[in-house]
Enzyme design. Structure first.
Site, mmCIF file in Angstrom:
data_model
loop_
_atom_site.group_PDB
_atom_site.id
_atom_site.type_symbol
_atom_site.label_atom_id
_atom_site.label_comp_id
_atom_site.label_asym_id
_atom_site.label_seq_id
_atom_site.Cartn_x
_atom_site.Cartn_y
_atom_site.Cartn_z
ATOM 1 N N ILE A 475 117.094 -28.859 61.893
ATOM 2 C CA ILE A 475 115.999 -28.353 61.073
ATOM 3 C C ILE A 475 115.242 -29.473 60.365
ATOM 4 O O ILE A 475 114.374 -29.210 59.538
ATOM 5 C CB ILE A 475 116.500 -27.324 60.047
ATOM 6 C CG1 ILE A 475 117.504 -27.948 59.074
ATOM 7 C CG2 ILE A 475 117.123 -26.135 60.754
ATOM 8 C CD1 ILE A 475 117.950 -27.027 57.950
ATOM 9 N N GLY A 476 115.591 -30.711 60.687
ATOM 10 C CA GLY A 476 114.874 -31.830 60.097
ATOM 11 C C GLY A 476 115.709 -33.004 59.631
ATOM 12 O O GLY A 476 115.188 -34.107 59.480
ATOM 13 N N ILE A 636 128.477 -42.478 55.724
ATOM 14 C CA ILE A 636 127.067 -42.238 56.016
ATOM 15 C C ILE A 636 126.813 -42.624 57.469
ATOM 16 O O ILE A 636 126.924 -43.791 57.846
ATOM 17 C CB ILE A 636 126.163 -43.043 55.067
ATOM 18 C CG1 ILE A 636 126.481 -42.695 53.610
ATOM 19 C CG2 ILE A 636 124.699 -42.798 55.384
ATOM 20 C CD1 ILE A 636 126.360 -41.224 53.258
ATOM 21 N N THR A 641 118.204 -41.715 57.978
ATOM 22 C CA THR A 641 118.012 -40.269 57.908
ATOM 23 C C THR A 641 118.717 -39.682 56.695
ATOM 24 O O THR A 641 118.238 -38.717 56.097
ATOM 25 C CB THR A 641 118.504 -39.583 59.193
ATOM 26 O OG1 THR A 641 119.868 -39.937 59.443
ATOM 27 C CG2 THR A 641 117.652 -39.988 60.388
ATOM 28 N N GLN A 645 117.053 -37.508 53.729
ATOM 29 C CA GLN A 645 117.600 -36.262 53.206
ATOM 30 C C GLN A 645 117.621 -36.254 51.683
ATOM 31 O O GLN A 645 117.215 -35.290 51.037
ATOM 32 C CB GLN A 645 119.042 -36.074 53.719
ATOM 33 C CG GLN A 645 119.149 -35.408 55.046
ATOM 34 C CD GLN A 645 119.074 -33.898 54.941
ATOM 35 O OE1 GLN A 645 118.012 -33.347 54.752
ATOM 36 N NE2 GLN A 645 120.202 -33.247 55.042
ATOM 37 N N LYS A 708 131.122 -36.061 54.573
ATOM 38 C CA LYS A 708 131.262 -34.926 53.645
ATOM 39 C C LYS A 708 130.022 -34.040 53.569
ATOM 40 O O LYS A 708 130.142 -32.858 53.279
ATOM 41 C CB LYS A 708 131.619 -35.409 52.240
ATOM 42 C CG LYS A 708 133.020 -35.989 52.133
ATOM 43 C CD LYS A 708 133.588 -35.896 50.733
ATOM 44 C CE LYS A 708 132.911 -36.810 49.737
ATOM 45 N NZ LYS A 708 133.607 -36.803 48.422
ATOM 46 N N GLU A 712 122.726 -30.392 50.494
ATOM 47 C CA GLU A 712 122.603 -29.616 49.256
ATOM 48 C C GLU A 712 122.613 -30.501 48.009
ATOM 49 O O GLU A 712 121.824 -30.292 47.080
ATOM 50 C CB GLU A 712 123.726 -28.576 49.165
ATOM 51 C CG GLU A 712 124.046 -27.827 50.444
ATOM 52 C CD GLU A 712 122.863 -27.147 51.090
ATOM 53 O OE1 GLU A 712 121.897 -26.781 50.384
ATOM 54 O OE2 GLU A 712 122.880 -27.002 52.326
#
Length: 745
Positions: A475-476, A636, A641, A645, A708, A712
Site C-alpha cells: 500500500i506504499g 531496519i 523506505t 514511513q 518489529k 503505526e
C-alpha cells in the site's frame, strides 16, 4: 570467492519506483477490459428512516444506461440473506451493511441504487435522475448527545478476557487518594482517510460462477474470502488483484458496500463494471477515525512517581455494527503505575461504520495519555522527559512478561539531542523570536509487534533469476523492495536477479497489509522459501556431485549462471541443468506456513516524537518548525523506505494535531466538509524537514530477521507532541483537536 554483498539495512530504491513515476503501474480503476461499462452510486439524502419509494424510470431511459439496481430488483446473494444474528454484532467478514436488501436507511449517503451505463459521463447523469422518497425518522449524529447511551461492547460482555472489557490493576480509581491529582477530558474529532487514490473496483464475471476483481484493497485474500462467501462461491473461483495501491491508511482493510454494488452491477449487466467513489463519497462510505471522547485521571507523588491512572473512552460507531479499537491499550502498558483502571464504551450513531486508521486506537489514546503526562509533569514542575523516565517500565506491567526488546530510552536520547530539548524552558511562553512564541513538546507511541501466518513461493529460472510470489499487497511502504532485500541476502544474489510479485490472491497465502505486521510476517516466509530453494538446489546438484551432497546449505553460493560451493570453486552446477533435472521450466518451492512465536515475551515497537513549534502571537497560527521521530522497531530492512514511513506517519500526525476535522451538520446528519477544500490535510508548507532516527537493534524473539514494525508508531504520539509544544509556547492547553488559531488567540 568474494563474499556476497549485504543488502538488508541499506537505503535501496523501490523496485516498483520506475513503474509508478512513469505511469506504467496499473491501479484498480485503470484496467481496461473488453466490454467494460461504468457504475455510479446513488446515496440517500436522509440519515435515518426508510425508503417509501424510488423513482428510476428517468434514469433507466437515459442514453446508454444498461441497468439501474435498487433493493427492489437486486439479485439476492447467499451472503445478503438474514443470518438471524443480532445486527449490532461486529462482522468478522465483509461489510456489516448489506446494501440493496431492504428499505432501511441507516446513515446519510447510504447507497440506495447503482446506475450502469456505457460511459462514465452517462452513468453520472443518469444517477442524478434517480429520486428516492423517504419516511424520515429522528436521527442522532452527535457524539456529545449520544454519550448518555454509551454501552460496553457486546464482545466484552461475552468474553471477560476481551481487551475491550474494563481493566483494573491494583485499586480501582485510586487517583482519588493521590497526593497530586490531574483530571482532564480530551476529544479527537472524526478524521477521514484521504489517500491519493480514491476507492475503486473493476468487477468481472468471467463465468457465472467465476469472479475476478481488480480492487483497491489491503488484503487480496481477505477480499476473496469475503466475496466468495457473499456469493456462495468456492474461494478458488474468486481472484482479487491489487498489484498497485495508491495509498491506504486503513480504509481498504474492510470490504465495503461499493464493492458489493459493483459486483452486483456486473452480474446484472453481464459486463465488466468499473466503479470509483468520488471524493465526497470517501467521507461516508469507507470508514474514518471515529469521533472519540476521553477522560484521564492521574495521581502522582511529589517526586514524580505515578500512583494511579484512570482512563475512560467513548468512541462513536454505527447503529448496524459495533466497531471497536484499542484506544486504551497504550495506557495499560506504557508507564509504571501500581493502580490502573480503563473503561471503554461505544456510542451508536446514525453514521457509517468507522474503520481502523493509521495508528488505530493507539493514536487516539496516545493523544489523551501523552497530553496528560505533559500536564502532570507541569504540575510537578518536572521536565516531561524526566517524568517519563521516572515511570519507565522494565517489563510489561499489564502482563508481567519481559519485553522481547525495548530500546525506548535510546530513542529518548536520540530525539532529545536532535531537537535541542535542552533549550526547552519549564515555564510556558518563555521563548520568543520576534512575533513568534517557540515551544517544545514530546509524545510517545507504541504498537504490538504482531506476526501472523504466511507463505511464499520461489522459482529459479534457467537464466539464474529467482521469481518470488506472495498474495500480500503493497500500500506504499515498499513491501516489494524489503522482500527483495531479504531474498537477496538469504540467497546471496544481487537484487537485480530477484523479482518479487505481489497483490494477487492466487499467489502464496499472506495476510492483509495492516497493523505493522507485514515485514514481521511475510519477511520470514520469504526467508524460509529462499532457504528451501537452496536446499532443493543442493539436493539436485548433489545427485551428480558428491561435494554438493555433503555440503551445508550455508555453503551453497549463487554465481552468475551456476551454483557453486564456498571454498570449492571447482564444484559447479549450471542453473539450466538443474532446471532440466527438475523436469520443468523452473525449480519451484513453497514455504510451509509460518506463524507467531510463543507468548513468553511482550512484543512491541516503540517511538518517541519531539516537536518544536512556533505560534504567532497575534494570529494564533501554528507552524511545526522541527519534528524528530525516533523508533525502536528492531532490524531496519531498508533505511530509505523505513525513513519514508516515519516521515509519512509524522505528516499524518501534523494533520491530526492541527487541521483534520470532518464536520457534520447534526440537523441533517450530513457532512459539511465534503472535499479537500473544506477538509484540510497537510501539504508541503505544513511539514518541516522531518528528522528520523532508528535504534536499529534486532528483536531476538519476534522473528529470525529481528524486525518489529514501523507503520503505526510513525503516527502514534505525534499529535500530543505538537499539542504539548503548543502549550509550552503559549501556556494554552488545547484538549480538543484540531489546534486551530481560534483556540489560541
Amino acid at each position: 570467492m568474494k563474499t556476497p554483498e549485504k543488502h538488508i539495512g541499506k537505503p535501496m530504491n523501490r523496485v516498483d519506483g520506475r513503474q509508478k513515476v512513469t505511469g506504467a503501474a496499473t491501479y484498480s480503476a485503470e484496467y481496461e477490459l473488453p466490454g467494460l461499462v461504468y457504475a455510479v452510486l446513488v446515496g440517500s439524502t436522509i440519515a435515518k428512516g426508510r425508503l417509501t419509494g424510488i423513482d428510476t424510470k428517468a434514469a433507466a431511459g437515459a442514453p446508454g444506461v444498461l441497468a439501474v439496481v435498487t433493493h427492489l430488483n437486486a439479485p439476492q446473494t447467499p451472503g445478503s440473506k438474514p443470518t438471524g444474528k443480532d445486527p449490532s454484532q461486529p462482522q468478522t467478514t465483509g461489510s456489516a451493511l448489506r446494501i440493496f436488501t431492504d428499505d432501511q436507511i441507516r446513515f446519510n449517503d447510504q447507497p440506495i441504487a447503482v446506475v450502469v451505463a456505457d460511459t462514465l459521463e452517462r452513468a453520472r447523469y443518469a444517477a442524478r435522475l434517480v429520486k428516492g422518497q423517504y419516511a424520515p425518522e429522528k436521527h442522532q449524529t452527535n457524539l456529545e448527545a449520544g454519550k448518555a447511551q454509551a454501552f460496553l461492547p457486546t464482545s466484552a460482555k461475552k468474553n471477560p478476557k476481551s481487551p475491550m472489557n474494563d481493566y483494573q490493576r491494583g485499586q480501582a480509581d485510586a487517583y482519588k487518594t493521590g497526593a497530586i491529582k490531574l483530571e482532564q477530558e480530551y476529544v479527537i474529532p472524526t478524521e477521514v482517510h484521504h489517500p491519493m487514490e480514491l476507492q475503486a473496483i473493476t468487477a468481472h464475471w468471467e463465468a457465472p460462477d467465476r469472479l475476478t476483481l481488480y480492487d483497491k484493497t489491503q488484503g487480496t485474500m481477505a477480499t476473496r474470502r469475503d466475496f466468495a462467501k457473499e456469493w456462495g462461491l468456492p474461494e478458488e473461483n474468486v481472484k482479487v488483484i491489487a498489484t498497485f495501491v495508491g495509498g491506504a491508511f486503513g480504509n481498504a482493510l474492510h470490504s465495503w458496500p461499493h464493492e458489493s454494488a459493483a459486483i452486483i452491477a456486473a452480474k446484472v449487466a453481464n459486463r465488466p463494471v468499473k466503479l470509483m467513489l468520488t471524493r465526497e463519497q470517501m467521507f461516508t462510505m469507507v470508514g474514518y477515525r471515529p469521533h472519540t471522547w476521553q477522560k484521564v485521571r492521574m495521581s502522582a507523588t511529589a517526586d514524580g512517581k505515578i500512583t494511579a491512572i484512570t482512563h475512560e473512552s467513548i468512541g462513536q460507531t454505527s447503529t448496524y455494527e459495533e466497531f471497536t479499537e484499542s484506544t486504551l491499550a497504550q495506557t495499560r502498558m506504557m508507564y509504571q503505575s501500581p493502580n490502573l483502571t480503563t473503561r471503554y464504551r461505544l456510542a451508536a450513531l446514525n453514521v457509517g461504520s468507522p474503520i481502523w486508521m493509521r495508528g488505530p486506537g493507539e493514536a487516539t489514546g496516545a493523544f489523551a495519555l501523552e497530553s496528560a503526562m505533559d500536564e502532570m509533569a507541569y504540575l510537578l514542575k518536572l521536565d516531561p522527559l524526566e517524568f517519563r523516565l521516572r515511570n519507565y517500565t522494565e517489563q510489561d506491567p499489564e502482563t508481567g512478561k519481559p519485553w522481547s526488546s525495548k530500546f525506548l530510552k535510546e530513542c529518548y536520547r536520540l530525539g532529545a539531542e536532535r531537537v535541542g530539548w535542552n533549550q526547552r524552558q519549564l515555564a510556558p511562553g518563555a521563548v520568543r523570536d520576534g512575533d513568534w512564541l517557540v515551544g517544545y513538546g514530546m509524545g510517545v507511541g507504541t504498537f504490538g509487534a504482531h506476526r501472523g501466518s504466511s507463505k511464499a513461493s520461489a522459482r529459479l529460472l534457467p537464466n539464474g533469476t529467482v521469481l518470488l510470489q506472495s498474495a500480500v499487497t503493497d500500500i506504499g511502504p515498499g513491501t516489494g523492495t524489503a522482500m527483495t532485500q531479504i531474498a537477496a541476502d538469504t540467497l546471496g544474489l544481487a537484487p537485480a536477479k530477484i523479482r518479487f510479485e505481489w497483490g494477487n490472491s492466487d499467489f502464496a497465502q499472506a495476510p492483509t497489509q495492516g497493523g505493522s505486521a507485514i515485514v514481521n510476517t511475510v519477511g520470514p516466509a520469504v526467508q524460509e522459501v529462499c532457504l528451501a530453494l537452496k536446499d532443493k538446489l543442493r539436493e539436485l546438484a548433489g545427485a551428480g556431485n558428491a561435494a554438493f551432497a555433503s555440503a551445508k546449505k550455508e555453503d551453497v553460493i549463487f554465481a552468475d549462471d551456476h551454483l557453486t560451493l564456498s571454498g570449492n570453486d571447482t564444484a559447479r552446477a549450471s542453473y539450466a541443468d538443474l532446471v532440466k533435472q527438475a523436469g520443468g521450466t523452473a525449480v519451484t518451492v513453497q514455504s510451509k506456513p509460518n506463524g507467531e512465536n510463543g507468548q513468553k515475551y511482550s512484543m512491541y515497537s516503540f517511538s518517541v516524537h519531539f516537536a518544536q513549534v512556533r505560534v504567532h502571537v497575534l494570529t494564533g497560527e501554528v507552524r511545526v518548525s522541527k519534528l524528530v521521530s525516533c523508533a525502536d522497531a528492531g532490524t531496519i530492512i531498508n533505511e530509505k523506505t523505513a525513513g519514508n514511513q516515519m516521515k509519512g506517519g509524522a505528516v499524518g500526525g501534523i494533520g491530526m494535531a492541527l487541521m483534520e476535522h470532518a464536520i457534520i451538520d447534526d440537523r441533517f446528519g450530513r457532512y459539511v466538509t465534503k472535499d479537500l477544500a473544506d477538509y484540510h490535510v497537510p501539504v508541503h508548507a505544513d511539514a518541516p524537514d522531518i528528522q528520523v532516527a532508528f535504534v536499529n537493534q534486532p528483536d531476538p524473539y519476534v522473528n529470525a530477521l529481528g524486525t518489529k514494525g514501523i507503520g503505526e508508531i510513525a503516527t502514534i504520539g505525534v499529535a500530543p507532541a505538537i499539542a504539548n509544544a503548543v502549550f509550552n509556547a503559549t501556556g494554552k492547553r488545547v484538549r480538543e483537536l484540531p489546534i486551530t488559531p481560534d483556540k489560541l488567540v
